[in-house]
Write a protein that holds these residues in place. Structure first.
Motif, PDB file in Angstrom:
ATOM      1  N   ASN A  67      -6.085  10.725   4.403  1.00  0.00           N
ATOM      2  CA  ASN A  67      -5.228  10.012   3.475  1.00  0.00           C
ATOM      3  C   ASN A  67      -5.997   9.601   2.222  1.00  0.00           C
ATOM      4  N   GLY A  73      -1.229  12.158   2.217  1.00  0.00           N
ATOM      5  CA  GLY A  73      -2.207  12.927   2.977  1.00  0.00           C
ATOM      6  C   GLY A  73      -1.568  13.944   3.886  1.00  0.00           C
ATOM      7  N   LEU A  86      -5.449   6.479  -0.263  1.00  0.00           N
ATOM      8  CA  LEU A  86      -4.730   5.218  -0.125  1.00  0.00           C
ATOM      9  C   LEU A  86      -4.901   4.376  -1.386  1.00  0.00           C
ATOM     10  N   TYR A 119      -3.947  -3.572   8.745  1.00  0.00           N
ATOM     11  CA  TYR A 119      -2.918  -2.834   8.019  1.00  0.00           C
ATOM     12  C   TYR A 119      -1.838  -2.341   8.962  1.00  0.00           C
ATOM     13  N   GLN A 136       0.199   5.678   0.573  1.00  0.00           N
ATOM     14  CA  GLN A 136      -0.768   6.677   1.025  1.00  0.00           C
ATOM     15  C   GLN A 136      -0.158   8.066   0.950  1.00  0.00           C
ATOM     16  N   SER A 143       0.827  -1.213   0.000  1.00  0.00           N
ATOM     17  CA  SER A 143       0.000   0.000   0.000  1.00  0.00           C
ATOM     18  C   SER A 143       0.858   1.257   0.000  1.00  0.00           C
ATOM     19  N   SER A 161       1.609   0.525   8.411  1.00  0.00           N
ATOM     20  CA  SER A 161       2.325   1.368   7.454  1.00  0.00           C
ATOM     21  C   SER A 161       3.338   2.239   8.178  1.00  0.00           C
ATOM     22  N   ASP A 184     -13.651   2.486   0.253  1.00  0.00           N
ATOM     23  CA  ASP A 184     -12.697   1.750  -0.577  1.00  0.00           C
ATOM     24  C   ASP A 184     -13.373   1.258  -1.846  1.00  0.00           C
TER      25      ASP A 184
END
Length: 253
Positions: A100, A87, A102, A240, A85, A83, A242, A148
Motif C-alpha cells: 500500500n 495498493g 498510504l 489504525y 490507501q 487515511s 480501514s 512514514d
C-alpha cells in the motif's frame, strides 16, 4: 509549498505509484490460472486485486505536544487522522501479500485562525496467512514493514496583524508564517484482515486493523529536514482501521 519535506513526499509518492502500476500491469500480462469463483475446481488459485481503502488512524506525539503546549499561541495536534490507501492484495496457497501507499491527515488546519494539522504519507508491505478454508471469506493475521514521513504544522491567528506592517517589517512578515516540523520513521506493522469475495471472486470488500510502531525514537526537525538542538523526540505509535475495496485488474484463464 516549497518545503523540502513536501518535495520528498511527492517524489516518493510518485515513485511508489509508478511501482504499483507497473506491478499491476506486469502481473495482468503474465499467463496464469485465475480463481473462477466458489464453484471453481482450479487448484492454481491466485487471486489478485487492485485495492483502495479509507480509514482512520489514532496517533499522538506526546513529546512534541508537551513542548508546543508551552507556547499558548499554538494549538496541540489532533490524535485522529483520516487515511487513504492505494495498493494491491495477492493470495496464493493461502499466503496473502499486501502493498500500500498510504496518506493521512488530521484535516484540522485552518490558515486563518489558531490551529494545527498533522499529515503523513508512507509505504507499507505486509504478509499474512488465511486461516479460514473458505472460497468466499478470508481471515488473515499479518505482519509487515514500512516507512512514514510525517509533518506537523501550526497556524496562528494573524487577523490583528496590520497589513502595512507585513509589507514594511520583515520580522512581522516572518512571524505570520506557519511553523512546521518534520519526521520520518521506519516501522513494523502487525494486524489482521477480514475480507469477503464477490460470488465470481472479481471484487472484494474487507476491513484491516492493527498497530504500527517505529523501531526507535526520532528527533523532530525543521520543515526543511534540518536537525535542531534540544528537539523533542517521539516514536511512531499508531493504531489504525480501514475499509478496503478491491477489484481484479483483469481475468485470465
Amino acid at each position: 509549498m516549497h518545503d523540502c519535506i513536501n518535495n520528498d513526499i511527492m517524489k516518493s509518492l510518485a515513485i511508489a505509484f509508478v511501482f504499483v502500476c507497473l506491478s499491476v500491469s506486469s502481473f495482468a500480462q503474465r499467463p496464469s490460472h485465475w480463481h473462477k469463483g466458489p464453484q471453481s475446481t482450479d487448484k492454481k488459485r491466485e487471486p489478485y486485486w487492485s485495492t483502495f481503502g479509507i480509514g482512520v488512524n489514532f496517533q499522538s506525539f506526546d513529546n512534541l505536544d508537551k513542548r508546543v503546549s508551552a507556547f499558548p499561541k499554538y494549538k496541540d495536534l489532533r490524535d485522529q487522522a483520516g487515511s487513504l490507501q492505494l495498493g494491491w492484495i495477492k493470495e496464493k496457497q493461502r499466503v496473502v501479500s499486501i502493498f500500500n501507499v498510504l496518506a493521512a491527515s488530521s484535516m484540522s488546519g485552518d490558515k486563518h485562525r489558531r490551529s494545527s494539522t498533522v499529515r503523513s504519507i508512507g509505504l507499507g508491505a505486509d504478509i499474512g496467512y488465511d486461516v479460514i478454508k473458505s472460497e468466499r471469506i478470508m481471515l488473515y493475521p499479518m505482519v509487515g514493514l514500512g516507512y512514514d514521513w510525517v509533518q506537523a504544522r501550526y497556524f496562528t491567528d494573524n487577523s490583528q496583524v496590520n497589513f502595512d506592517d507585513v509589507l514594511s517589517n520583515p520580522t512581522v512578515s516572518n512571524s505570520i508564517e506557519p511553523v512546521s516540523f518534520s519526521n520520518g520513521f521506519f516501522n513494523y506493522r502487525a494486524g489482521i484482515g477480514l475480507q469477503f469475495l464477490s460470488p465470481k471472486g472479481d471484487g472484494i470488500i474487507g476491513v484491516h486493523g492493527g498497530y504500527v510502531g517505529s523501531f526507535e525514537s526520532k528527533n523532530w526537525r525543521s520543515k526543511a529536514g534540518q536537525d535542531l538542538a534540544n528537539a523533542p523526540e517521539d516514536r511512531l505509535k499508531r493504531f489504525y482501521v480501514s475499509v478496503v475495496f478491491g477489484m481484479r485488474p483483469m481475468r485470465m484463464h
